[in-house]
Write a protein that holds these residues in place. Structure first.
Motif, PDB file in Angstrom:
ATOM      1  N   TYR A 118       0.820  -1.215   0.000  1.00  0.00           N
ATOM      2  CA  TYR A 118       0.000   0.000   0.000  1.00  0.00           C
ATOM      3  C   TYR A 118       0.847   1.255   0.000  1.00  0.00           C
ATOM      4  CZ  TYR A 118       1.008  -0.098   5.035  1.00  0.00           C
ATOM      5  OH  TYR A 118       1.651  -0.127   6.251  1.00  0.00           O
ATOM      6  N   LEU A 119       0.205   2.347  -0.397  1.00  0.00           N
ATOM      7  CA  LEU A 119       0.762   3.694  -0.310  1.00  0.00           C
ATOM      8  C   LEU A 119      -0.113   4.503   0.627  1.00  0.00           C
ATOM      9  CD1 LEU A 119       1.397   4.454  -4.106  1.00  0.00           C
ATOM     10  CD2 LEU A 119       3.155   4.040  -2.379  1.00  0.00           C
ATOM     11  N   THR A 120       0.501   5.416   1.376  1.00  0.00           N
ATOM     12  CA  THR A 120      -0.276   6.298   2.234  1.00  0.00           C
ATOM     13  C   THR A 120       0.454   7.616   2.424  1.00  0.00           C
ATOM     14  OG1 THR A 120      -1.363   6.567   4.387  1.00  0.00           O
ATOM     15  CG2 THR A 120       0.759   5.412   4.374  1.00  0.00           C
ATOM     16  N   ASP A 121      -0.317   8.668   2.624  1.00  0.00           N
ATOM     17  CA  ASP A 121       0.256   9.947   3.042  1.00  0.00           C
ATOM     18  C   ASP A 121      -0.247  10.313   4.437  1.00  0.00           C
ATOM     19  OD1 ASP A 121      -2.369  10.705   2.639  1.00  0.00           O
ATOM     20  OD2 ASP A 121      -1.961  12.095   0.989  1.00  0.00           O
ATOM     21  N   GLY A 122      -0.718   9.300   5.149  1.00  0.00           N
ATOM     22  CA  GLY A 122      -1.267   9.508   6.486  1.00  0.00           C
ATOM     23  C   GLY A 122      -2.756   9.727   6.481  1.00  0.00           C
ATOM     24  N   TYR A 123      -3.267  10.325   5.414  1.00  0.00           N
ATOM     25  CA  TYR A 123      -4.708  10.587   5.290  1.00  0.00           C
ATOM     26  C   TYR A 123      -5.370   9.630   4.310  1.00  0.00           C
ATOM     27  CZ  TYR A 123      -9.116  12.830   4.081  1.00  0.00           C
ATOM     28  OH  TYR A 123     -10.444  13.076   3.834  1.00  0.00           O
ATOM     29  N   LYS A 124      -4.764   9.442   3.162  1.00  0.00           N
ATOM     30  CA  LYS A 124      -5.348   8.528   2.181  1.00  0.00           C
ATOM     31  C   LYS A 124      -4.466   7.295   2.015  1.00  0.00           C
ATOM     32  CE  LYS A 124      -3.478  10.554  -2.124  1.00  0.00           C
ATOM     33  NZ  LYS A 124      -2.798  11.767  -1.642  1.00  0.00           N
ATOM     34  N   PHE A 125      -5.115   6.190   1.695  1.00  0.00           N
ATOM     35  CA  PHE A 125      -4.446   4.911   1.472  1.00  0.00           C
ATOM     36  C   PHE A 125      -4.898   4.358   0.127  1.00  0.00           C
ATOM     37  CE2 PHE A 125      -4.021   5.213   5.998  1.00  0.00           C
ATOM     38  CZ  PHE A 125      -2.982   4.388   6.387  1.00  0.00           C
ATOM     39  N   GLN A 126      -3.989   3.718  -0.576  1.00  0.00           N
ATOM     40  CA  GLN A 126      -4.364   2.907  -1.730  1.00  0.00           C
ATOM     41  C   GLN A 126      -3.620   1.589  -1.637  1.00  0.00           C
ATOM     42  OE1 GLN A 126      -3.802   4.554  -5.701  1.00  0.00           O
ATOM     43  NE2 GLN A 126      -5.416   3.233  -6.514  1.00  0.00           N
ATOM     44  N   TYR A 127      -4.357   0.517  -1.912  1.00  0.00           N
ATOM     45  CA  TYR A 127      -3.800  -0.828  -1.764  1.00  0.00           C
ATOM     46  C   TYR A 127      -3.620  -1.473  -3.130  1.00  0.00           C
ATOM     47  CZ  TYR A 127      -4.985  -0.250   3.135  1.00  0.00           C
ATOM     48  OH  TYR A 127      -5.052   0.216   4.419  1.00  0.00           O
ATOM     49  N   PHE A 128      -2.648  -2.389  -3.203  1.00  0.00           N
ATOM     50  CA  PHE A 128      -2.328  -3.084  -4.446  1.00  0.00           C
ATOM     51  C   PHE A 128      -2.077  -4.554  -4.116  1.00  0.00           C
ATOM     52  CE2 PHE A 128      -0.808   1.219  -4.319  1.00  0.00           C
ATOM     53  CZ  PHE A 128      -1.293   1.785  -5.489  1.00  0.00           C
ATOM     54  N   ARG A 129      -2.621  -5.433  -4.952  1.00  0.00           N
ATOM     55  CA  ARG A 129      -2.375  -6.859  -4.750  1.00  0.00           C
ATOM     56  C   ARG A 129      -1.546  -7.392  -5.909  1.00  0.00           C
ATOM     57  NH1 ARG A 129      -7.230 -10.263  -2.729  1.00  0.00           N
ATOM     58  NH2 ARG A 129      -8.175  -9.605  -4.704  1.00  0.00           N
ATOM     59  N   LEU A 130      -0.446  -8.049  -5.571  1.00  0.00           N
ATOM     60  CA  LEU A 130       0.429  -8.681  -6.549  1.00  0.00           C
ATOM     61  C   LEU A 130       0.093 -10.163  -6.572  1.00  0.00           C
ATOM     62  CD1 LEU A 130       1.878  -6.092  -5.354  1.00  0.00           C
ATOM     63  CD2 LEU A 130       4.020  -7.172  -6.039  1.00  0.00           C
ATOM     64  N   ASN A 131      -0.159 -10.711  -7.754  1.00  0.00           N
ATOM     65  CA  ASN A 131      -0.529 -12.116  -7.906  1.00  0.00           C
ATOM     66  C   ASN A 131       0.512 -12.839  -8.745  1.00  0.00           C
ATOM     67  OD1 ASN A 131      -3.323 -11.890  -6.714  1.00  0.00           O
ATOM     68  ND2 ASN A 131      -3.546 -10.469  -8.424  1.00  0.00           N
ATOM     69  N   ARG A 132       1.021 -13.935  -8.209  1.00  0.00           N
ATOM     70  CA  ARG A 132       1.974 -14.756  -8.964  1.00  0.00           C
ATOM     71  C   ARG A 132       1.194 -15.655  -9.928  1.00  0.00           C
ATOM     72  NH1 ARG A 132       7.129 -16.234  -7.280  1.00  0.00           N
ATOM     73  NH2 ARG A 132       6.599 -15.678  -5.131  1.00  0.00           N
ATOM     74  N   ILE A 133       1.600 -15.657 -11.187  1.00  0.00           N
ATOM     75  CA  ILE A 133       0.909 -16.442 -12.214  1.00  0.00           C
ATOM     76  C   ILE A 133       1.904 -17.414 -12.836  1.00  0.00           C
ATOM     77  CG2 ILE A 133      -0.397 -16.375 -14.361  1.00  0.00           C
ATOM     78  CD1 ILE A 133      -1.056 -13.455 -13.701  1.00  0.00           C
ATOM     79  N   LYS A 134       1.615 -18.695 -12.719  1.00  0.00           N
ATOM     80  CA  LYS A 134       2.492 -19.711 -13.324  1.00  0.00           C
ATOM     81  C   LYS A 134       2.229 -19.783 -14.815  1.00  0.00           C
ATOM     82  CE  LYS A 134       4.101 -24.447 -12.670  1.00  0.00           C
ATOM     83  NZ  LYS A 134       4.205 -24.742 -14.117  1.00  0.00           N
ATOM     84  N   LYS A 135       3.302 -19.781 -15.579  1.00  0.00           N
ATOM     85  CA  LYS A 135       3.179 -19.869 -17.021  1.00  0.00           C
ATOM     86  C   LYS A 135       2.865 -21.307 -17.433  1.00  0.00           C
ATOM     87  CE  LYS A 135       6.197 -15.955 -18.029  1.00  0.00           C
ATOM     88  NZ  LYS A 135       7.430 -15.478 -18.737  1.00  0.00           N
ATOM     89  N   ILE A 136       2.023 -21.446 -18.443  1.00  0.00           N
ATOM     90  CA  ILE A 136       1.591 -22.769 -18.907  1.00  0.00           C
ATOM     91  C   ILE A 136       2.784 -23.548 -19.455  1.00  0.00           C
ATOM     92  CG2 ILE A 136       0.102 -23.995 -20.541  1.00  0.00           C
ATOM     93  CD1 ILE A 136      -1.799 -21.632 -20.424  1.00  0.00           C
ATOM     94  N   ASN A 137       2.870 -24.818 -19.080  1.00  0.00           N
ATOM     95  CA  ASN A 137       3.937 -25.710 -19.544  1.00  0.00           C
ATOM     96  C   ASN A 137       5.328 -25.150 -19.250  1.00  0.00           C
ATOM     97  OD1 ASN A 137       1.997 -27.504 -20.634  1.00  0.00           O
ATOM     98  ND2 ASN A 137       1.929 -26.299 -22.531  1.00  0.00           N
ATOM     99  N   SER A 138       5.456 -24.511 -18.100  1.00  0.00           N
ATOM    100  CA  SER A 138       6.749 -23.929 -17.735  1.00  0.00           C
ATOM    101  C   SER A 138       6.842 -23.827 -16.225  1.00  0.00           C
ATOM    102  CB  SER A 138       6.896 -22.538 -18.359  1.00  0.00           C
ATOM    103  OG  SER A 138       8.044 -21.885 -17.858  1.00  0.00           O
ATOM    104  N   SER A 139       8.072 -23.867 -15.734  1.00  0.00           N
ATOM    105  CA  SER A 139       8.284 -23.669 -14.299  1.00  0.00           C
ATOM    106  C   SER A 139       8.414 -22.188 -13.965  1.00  0.00           C
ATOM    107  CB  SER A 139       9.553 -24.413 -13.848  1.00  0.00           C
ATOM    108  OG  SER A 139      10.691 -23.915 -14.542  1.00  0.00           O
TER     109      SER A 139
END
Length: 317
Positions: free
Chosen positions: A274-295
């Motif tokens: 997340y980011l914040t300036d003390g008053y406002k917050f914004q959140y972010f979600r990072l998702n790991r995605i496995k590639k097809i037929n690959s490690s």
């Protein structure tokens, strides 16, 4: 001469590494300081260290018989700081991201449809908001517009977090021992207290948390200070407006979160930052995605709405 060459190369490598670390430290200070005079002095120090680094690289090239490829040299790495153009800091791993700056990182994700607004993330954050009368006892005077980060919003965020931790309104629910047996039965909030499962560290900005990274805010799932205990990280910014955070600011926290998942928590599937300036917050979600037929794997990124006032604070735990 050939007998001493490996030792000389090793000594040069150590000097180069130390100088690069020193320059990186000045870059971080430059970003955080609000004083024009301090910025001027830091630019001068970076330029001076840069000249020394280029000289050492030339020496190393000479020792290696001219076979060392140092095309681009230092200029590519610190040009933005030396010229004072700091709208977007360089990425820590630009060679992996395929772009150079943090703002370009976000633009590239948008172009590839890998950075999207997420109603699901908003719903999740709303579901974990720790609502209750506990908040009445710590309602703060939020930072005003034009409050700088250093000595301003960073102090506010750290001080308020400390106040909440030290208040009688907070109970940290341990995941060890007998407490783990009541995790699924105890309500998250009550009128009397706030019960949290992750421990916030309000002074995290003073030290490295993983790699060479120093996120301003860190929460952990226990008292262990190891990298695997990190559950979330946040970055504190100056409060200059109530609009959305800039692409450069977003790119910085996404880059940091990607480093955590790529290099340190390699089996973790997602991470909220997340980011914040003390008053406002914004959140972010990072998702790991496995590639097809690959490690191998890649990531996509979701962003929430901007939460203002106490709503953001109720989600950060």
């Amino acid at each position: 001469i050939s007998y001493h060459l490996p030792q000389e190369m090793a000594e040069l490598d150590k000097k180069i590494e130390d100088l690069e670390d020193e320059i990186e430290g000045y870059r971080t200070e430059y970003k955080e300081t609000a004083s024009a005079e301090e910025k001027r002095q830091l630019r001068q120090m970076i330029t001076t260290r840069g000249e020394t680094l280029n000289r050492l690289m030339d020496e190393k090239k000479a020792l290696s018989g001219g076979k060392l490829d140092i095309s681009g040299g230092l200029d590519e790495r610190i040009n933005e700081i030396v010229t004072g153009k700091l709208e977007s800091m360089h990425l820590s791993n630009s060679y992996q991201r395929g772009v150079t700056t943090e703002a370009e990182f976000v633009k590239d994700l948008k172009n590839k449809s890998l950075y999207t607004g997420s109603p699901k993330l908003n719903s999740f954050l709303d579901s974990i908001m720790l609502k209750g009368k506990w908040i009445d006892s710590i309602l703060p005077d939020f930072p005003s517009i034009h409050t700088q980060e250093q000595g301003g919003t960073q102090n506010f965020v750290s001080d308020l977090t400390t106040k909440i931790i030290l208040s009688n309104e907070l109970k940290v629910l341990s995941t060890n021992g007998s407490n783990s047996e009541i995790l699924n039965t105890m309500p998250i909030t009550s009128q009397e207290s706030l019960v949290i499962r992750n421990i916030p560290y309000p002074d995290a900005f003073k030290r490295v948390s993983f790699g060479k990274r120093k996120p301003d805010m860190v929460t952990r799932n226990n008292n262990d200070d190891g990298v695997l205990s990190i559950t979330s990280i946040g970055d504190v910014k100056e409060r200059i407006h109530d609009n959305d955070f800039s692409e450069s600011e977003v790119g910085h926290i996404l880059d940091m979160g990607t480093d955590l998942l790529s290099d340190h928590q390699i089996f973790r599937q997602d991470l909220i930052v997340y980011l914040t300036d003390g008053y406002k917050f914004q959140y972010f979600r990072l998702n790991r995605i496995k590639k097809i037929n690959s490690s191998d794997y890649s990531f996509d990124y979701e962003f929430s709405s901007v939460f203002k006032g106490i709503d953001g604070w109720q989600s950060v735990w």
